[in-house]
Each structure stands twice: as C-alpha cells, then as structure tokens.
Design a protein around this motif. Sequence first.
Motif, PDB file in Angstrom:
ATOM      1  N   GLY A  57       0.784  -1.232   0.000  1.00  0.00           N
ATOM      2  CA  GLY A  57       0.000   0.000   0.000  1.00  0.00           C
ATOM      3  C   GLY A  57       0.816   1.282   0.000  1.00  0.00           C
ATOM      4  N   PRO A  58       1.784   1.445   0.924  1.00  0.00           N
ATOM      5  CA  PRO A  58       2.557   2.683   0.951  1.00  0.00           C
ATOM      6  C   PRO A  58       3.298   2.955  -0.358  1.00  0.00           C
ATOM      7  CG  PRO A  58       2.829   1.491   3.010  1.00  0.00           C
ATOM      8  CD  PRO A  58       2.098   0.577   2.074  1.00  0.00           C
ATOM      9  N   GLU A  59       3.894   1.934  -0.921  1.00  0.00           N
ATOM     10  CA  GLU A  59       4.612   2.131  -2.180  1.00  0.00           C
ATOM     11  C   GLU A  59       3.655   2.468  -3.307  1.00  0.00           C
ATOM     12  OE1 GLU A  59       7.685  -0.169  -5.224  1.00  0.00           O
ATOM     13  OE2 GLU A  59       7.193  -1.046  -3.269  1.00  0.00           O
ATOM     14  N   ILE A  60       2.488   1.839  -3.302  1.00  0.00           N
ATOM     15  CA  ILE A  60       1.501   2.109  -4.350  1.00  0.00           C
ATOM     16  C   ILE A  60       1.014   3.549  -4.265  1.00  0.00           C
ATOM     17  CG2 ILE A  60      -0.859   1.574  -5.091  1.00  0.00           C
ATOM     18  CD1 ILE A  60      -0.223  -1.371  -4.398  1.00  0.00           C
ATOM     19  N   VAL A  61       0.755   4.037  -3.067  1.00  0.00           N
ATOM     20  CA  VAL A  61       0.334   5.436  -2.905  1.00  0.00           C
ATOM     21  C   VAL A  61       1.408   6.369  -3.452  1.00  0.00           C
ATOM     22  CG1 VAL A  61      -0.192   7.250  -1.243  1.00  0.00           C
ATOM     23  CG2 VAL A  61      -1.170   4.972  -0.946  1.00  0.00           C
ATOM     24  N   GLN A  62       2.667   6.095  -3.122  1.00  0.00           N
ATOM     25  CA  GLN A  62       3.764   6.922  -3.609  1.00  0.00           C
ATOM     26  C   GLN A  62       3.838   6.902  -5.132  1.00  0.00           C
ATOM     27  OE1 GLN A  62       7.577   5.883  -1.979  1.00  0.00           O
ATOM     28  NE2 GLN A  62       8.703   7.347  -3.249  1.00  0.00           N
ATOM     29  N   ARG A  63       3.651   5.729  -5.724  1.00  0.00           N
ATOM     30  CA  ARG A  63       3.700   5.610  -7.185  1.00  0.00           C
ATOM     31  C   ARG A  63       2.560   6.395  -7.834  1.00  0.00           C
ATOM     32  NH1 ARG A  63       6.769   1.210  -9.093  1.00  0.00           N
ATOM     33  NH2 ARG A  63       8.601   1.028  -7.726  1.00  0.00           N
ATOM     34  N   ILE A  64       1.369   6.323  -7.226  1.00  0.00           N
ATOM     35  CA  ILE A  64       0.222   7.053  -7.776  1.00  0.00           C
ATOM     36  C   ILE A  64       0.464   8.556  -7.708  1.00  0.00           C
ATOM     37  CG2 ILE A  64      -2.205   7.621  -7.371  1.00  0.00           C
ATOM     38  CD1 ILE A  64      -2.676   4.723  -6.606  1.00  0.00           C
ATOM     39  N   VAL A  65       0.968   9.018  -6.579  1.00  0.00           N
ATOM     40  CA  VAL A  65       1.262  10.450  -6.430  1.00  0.00           C
ATOM     41  C   VAL A  65       2.289  10.889  -7.470  1.00  0.00           C
ATOM     42  CG1 VAL A  65       2.320  12.183  -4.926  1.00  0.00           C
ATOM     43  CG2 VAL A  65       0.636  10.569  -3.991  1.00  0.00           C
ATOM     44  N   GLU A  66       3.346  10.111  -7.640  1.00  0.00           N
ATOM     45  CA  GLU A  66       4.381  10.463  -8.616  1.00  0.00           C
ATOM     46  C   GLU A  66       3.833  10.450 -10.032  1.00  0.00           C
ATOM     47  OE1 GLU A  66       7.414   7.627  -7.842  1.00  0.00           O
ATOM     48  OE2 GLU A  66       8.214   8.686  -6.084  1.00  0.00           O
ATOM     49  N   LEU A  67       2.975   9.480 -10.338  1.00  0.00           N
ATOM     50  CA  LEU A  67       2.391   9.383 -11.672  1.00  0.00           C
ATOM     51  C   LEU A  67       1.519  10.598 -11.982  1.00  0.00           C
ATOM     52  CD1 LEU A  67       1.753   7.783 -14.265  1.00  0.00           C
ATOM     53  CD2 LEU A  67      -0.064   6.635 -12.996  1.00  0.00           C
ATOM     54  N   LEU A  68       0.695  10.961 -11.038  1.00  0.00           N
ATOM     55  CA  LEU A  68      -0.202  12.098 -11.250  1.00  0.00           C
ATOM     56  C   LEU A  68       0.571  13.412 -11.336  1.00  0.00           C
ATOM     57  CD1 LEU A  68      -3.107  11.073  -8.872  1.00  0.00           C
ATOM     58  CD2 LEU A  68      -3.225  11.251 -11.365  1.00  0.00           C
ATOM     59  N   LYS A  69       1.609  13.558 -10.521  1.00  0.00           N
ATOM     60  CA  LYS A  69       2.435  14.763 -10.601  1.00  0.00           C
ATOM     61  C   LYS A  69       3.118  14.858 -11.957  1.00  0.00           C
ATOM     62  CE  LYS A  69       3.669  15.619  -5.747  1.00  0.00           C
ATOM     63  NZ  LYS A  69       4.801  15.658  -4.783  1.00  0.00           N
ATOM     64  N   LEU A  70       3.634  13.742 -12.439  1.00  0.00           N
ATOM     65  CA  LEU A  70       4.303  13.726 -13.737  1.00  0.00           C
ATOM     66  C   LEU A  70       3.319  14.075 -14.844  1.00  0.00           C
ATOM     67  CD1 LEU A  70       6.753  13.140 -15.540  1.00  0.00           C
ATOM     68  CD2 LEU A  70       6.075  10.717 -15.517  1.00  0.00           C
ATOM     69  N   PHE A  71       2.145  13.464 -14.803  1.00  0.00           N
ATOM     70  CA  PHE A  71       1.134  13.734 -15.827  1.00  0.00           C
ATOM     71  C   PHE A  71       0.754  15.211 -15.827  1.00  0.00           C
ATOM     72  CE2 PHE A  71      -3.109  14.099 -17.521  1.00  0.00           C
ATOM     73  CZ  PHE A  71      -3.105  13.235 -18.614  1.00  0.00           C
ATOM     74  N   ASN A  72       0.509  15.755 -14.647  1.00  0.00           N
ATOM     75  CA  ASN A  72       0.108  17.151 -14.540  1.00  0.00           C
ATOM     76  C   ASN A  72       1.202  18.083 -15.046  1.00  0.00           C
ATOM     77  OD1 ASN A  72      -1.800  19.170 -13.719  1.00  0.00           O
ATOM     78  ND2 ASN A  72      -0.506  19.593 -11.950  1.00  0.00           N
ATOM     79  N   THR A  73       2.434  17.795 -14.687  1.00  0.00           N
ATOM     80  CA  THR A  73       3.558  18.627 -15.120  1.00  0.00           C
ATOM     81  C   THR A  73       3.737  18.573 -16.627  1.00  0.00           C
ATOM     82  OG1 THR A  73       4.715  18.324 -13.018  1.00  0.00           O
ATOM     83  CG2 THR A  73       6.048  19.002 -14.901  1.00  0.00           C
ATOM     84  N   ARG A  74       3.681  17.363 -17.187  1.00  0.00           N
ATOM     85  CA  ARG A  74       3.873  17.217 -18.630  1.00  0.00           C
ATOM     86  C   ARG A  74       2.734  17.871 -19.412  1.00  0.00           C
ATOM     87  NH1 ARG A  74       8.015  16.826 -21.247  1.00  0.00           N
ATOM     88  NH2 ARG A  74       7.342  15.255 -22.751  1.00  0.00           N
ATOM     89  N   ALA A  75       1.515  17.721 -18.919  1.00  0.00           N
ATOM     90  CA  ALA A  75       0.379  18.358 -19.581  1.00  0.00           C
ATOM     91  C   ALA A  75       0.540  19.872 -19.591  1.00  0.00           C
ATOM     92  CB  ALA A  75      -0.924  17.966 -18.891  1.00  0.00           C
ATOM     93  N   CYS A  76       1.020  20.416 -18.492  1.00  0.00           N
ATOM     94  CA  CYS A  76       1.264  21.856 -18.412  1.00  0.00           C
ATOM     95  C   CYS A  76       2.357  22.283 -19.389  1.00  0.00           C
ATOM     96  CB  CYS A  76       1.635  22.231 -16.981  1.00  0.00           C
ATOM     97  SG  CYS A  76       1.840  24.000 -16.714  1.00  0.00           S
ATOM     98  N   GLN A  77       3.439  21.529 -19.448  1.00  0.00           N
ATOM     99  CA  GLN A  77       4.534  21.856 -20.353  1.00  0.00           C
ATOM    100  C   GLN A  77       4.106  21.785 -21.811  1.00  0.00           C
ATOM    101  OE1 GLN A  77       7.396  18.934 -19.125  1.00  0.00           O
ATOM    102  NE2 GLN A  77       8.322  20.247 -17.554  1.00  0.00           N
ATOM    103  N   LEU A  78       3.337  20.750 -22.165  1.00  0.00           N
ATOM    104  CA  LEU A  78       2.981  20.527 -23.562  1.00  0.00           C
ATOM    105  C   LEU A  78       1.975  21.544 -24.080  1.00  0.00           C
ATOM    106  CD1 LEU A  78       2.728  16.633 -23.588  1.00  0.00           C
ATOM    107  CD2 LEU A  78       4.442  18.016 -24.761  1.00  0.00           C
ATOM    108  N   VAL A  79       1.017  21.933 -23.240  1.00  0.00           N
ATOM    109  CA  VAL A  79      -0.038  22.825 -23.716  1.00  0.00           C
ATOM    110  C   VAL A  79       0.225  24.270 -23.296  1.00  0.00           C
ATOM    111  CG1 VAL A  79      -2.513  23.265 -23.732  1.00  0.00           C
ATOM    112  CG2 VAL A  79      -1.669  20.918 -23.673  1.00  0.00           C
ATOM    113  N   LEU A  80       0.239  24.551 -22.007  1.00  0.00           N
ATOM    114  CA  LEU A  80       0.504  25.927 -21.578  1.00  0.00           C
ATOM    115  C   LEU A  80       1.914  26.368 -21.954  1.00  0.00           C
ATOM    116  CD1 LEU A  80      -1.188  26.123 -18.058  1.00  0.00           C
ATOM    117  CD2 LEU A  80      -1.840  27.359 -20.128  1.00  0.00           C
ATOM    118  N   GLY A  81       2.862  25.453 -21.857  1.00  0.00           N
ATOM    119  CA  GLY A  81       4.234  25.783 -22.226  1.00  0.00           C
ATOM    120  C   GLY A  81       4.534  25.636 -23.703  1.00  0.00           C
ATOM    121  N   ALA A  82       3.539  25.167 -24.473  1.00  0.00           N
ATOM    122  CA  ALA A  82       3.632  25.051 -25.941  1.00  0.00           C
ATOM    123  C   ALA A  82       4.711  24.082 -26.403  1.00  0.00           C
ATOM    124  CB  ALA A  82       3.843  26.426 -26.576  1.00  0.00           C
TER     125      ALA A  82
END
Length: 274
Positions: A57-82
Amino acid sequence: AEDSAGRPPAGDDGAPPGVAKQISVDGEKFYVVGVLTALLKMLSDYVACSAQLPALGPEIVQRIVELLKLFNTRACQLVLGARAMQLAGLKTITAKHLALSAQTVSFLHAYVPFVQAHLRRTLPERQHVLLEGLDRVVGDLRAHRDEVLGKFVTIMRERLDFHCRVVAEEPWNDPPAPDATVSAYIRGTVKELQALHRVLSGLLDRRDVHRTSSQIAQMMSRRLVEIYSRLPLSTSHSHHRLIADVAFLSQGFDGLDAGGGHDAELEPLRTFCR
C-alpha cells in the motif's frame, strides 16, 4: 466512458481527433482524450493491486502520487508551455487544445478524491497520512485548471489589443459617415469573442464557460477604459460613437450563454461612457 449524449464539440472541423466519448464522474461529464484513458488504466491497476496486496500500500500510494504529478507537469509543459509545437509538430496551440487540456485536468481534479477514498479503505489507519500527497495533487490540478482557463482571458486581451491598435488614429470627433453604425475594431473583437465561445461551449462545463466569459468581460471593460481614456474625445459625435461601440460589445456578451449577463463586469465601461 459512454457515448456522448450531449452537444458535440463545436468548431469548424467538429470534434478534435481522438475525442469520441465522454466519461462521467459524480454526474459530471468530461470529454476524453487517448492519453487520459491510458492514465486511467494505470491508476486502475494500481488501485486493484493495493486491494490484493495490502503490504504494498505505501509504495503504491507513492507511485500514484508520482504518476499524477508527472502527468500534470507534462500536460502543463505541452499545452501551456507550448512544448507540443516542437514535440508533436503542431503549428500552434489552439483554443481547442487548451479546452481539452482543461477538461482533462478538471476530470482528474474530480476523480482523484475517489481514488484517495478507495485507498483510505485499504490502508491501515496509521498509513492514512500518506494520502496527504494526493491532497497536494488535487491542489496542483486545481491551480493548473485555473491557469488554463485564465489563458483564454489572455488570448482575448491580445486580440482586443490587436483590433484596437488603430483606434487612436480614427477621426472620433468628426461627424460619422452616413452608413456608419459600429466601429470595425469592436466588430472584430466581438466576432473573435463569439468564435472562442463556440469552442468553449462545445467542450467545457457550462459553469467554466460562464466564469471564463465573465473574466473576459471584466478584462475588456478595464482595458477599453484605459484605451478610451487616451483618446481626444471632445464632441457629441465621439460620445455617441463610443456609446454605440460599447452597446455592441455588451450585446455580444449577452448572447454568449444562458448563465446570465455580464452587466456587473461591464459597468465600469458603461460608467466611463456616460
């Protein structure tokens, strides 16, 4: 996910490629892009694993948090950051790209709390503190969504300035031409406002559309007061022309959506013209 039962995305070329379905969270529907379905599959696998292997469980929570942070960051870079212009060969980031990005982020903002609630049921109480990382993710998603919606205001600020670039050169104090009705700069601005609204109303939640149009109205009111304040307006002709232009802009906003008018946002502009 379910087949779209509502309005299709508006625009000259219909729905953007890859957008064929909607997905519902707590009764609210969101348009789906391919990358979001892939992310959901990964999240589903992680959640299923947490139920079957509680010790992870603890590792899975950490992986989910990291995955969502990465997705959010990349989405911001690709669209807002062009960055998508270089990586995907796009000529420009359009309003449709921004609207779909807002839909994706808004979906995750609504969906992540359900993931968090499921994990809370599978984790021992002493490990619930780990879920605070998902609270921060939800906050980041909210900020990202607001930034994307704010981009539409920036776009219309740029278009307004473009159409107003020759306003100071016009003969405001001269008698109007016999066939004169509304100035070209305000016609062009309203036309672009309506085009943007067609895109947004086809893809975004009605509340987001109304909130965005309200922010645009507020921005235009302030900006036009600044522009008009610098004009040498000294005759009744200039006053009547100004009133006609502002009335045309106000009518343009009144026709945008059913969420109510924008009288309050435009009041500073009307007050200036009195």
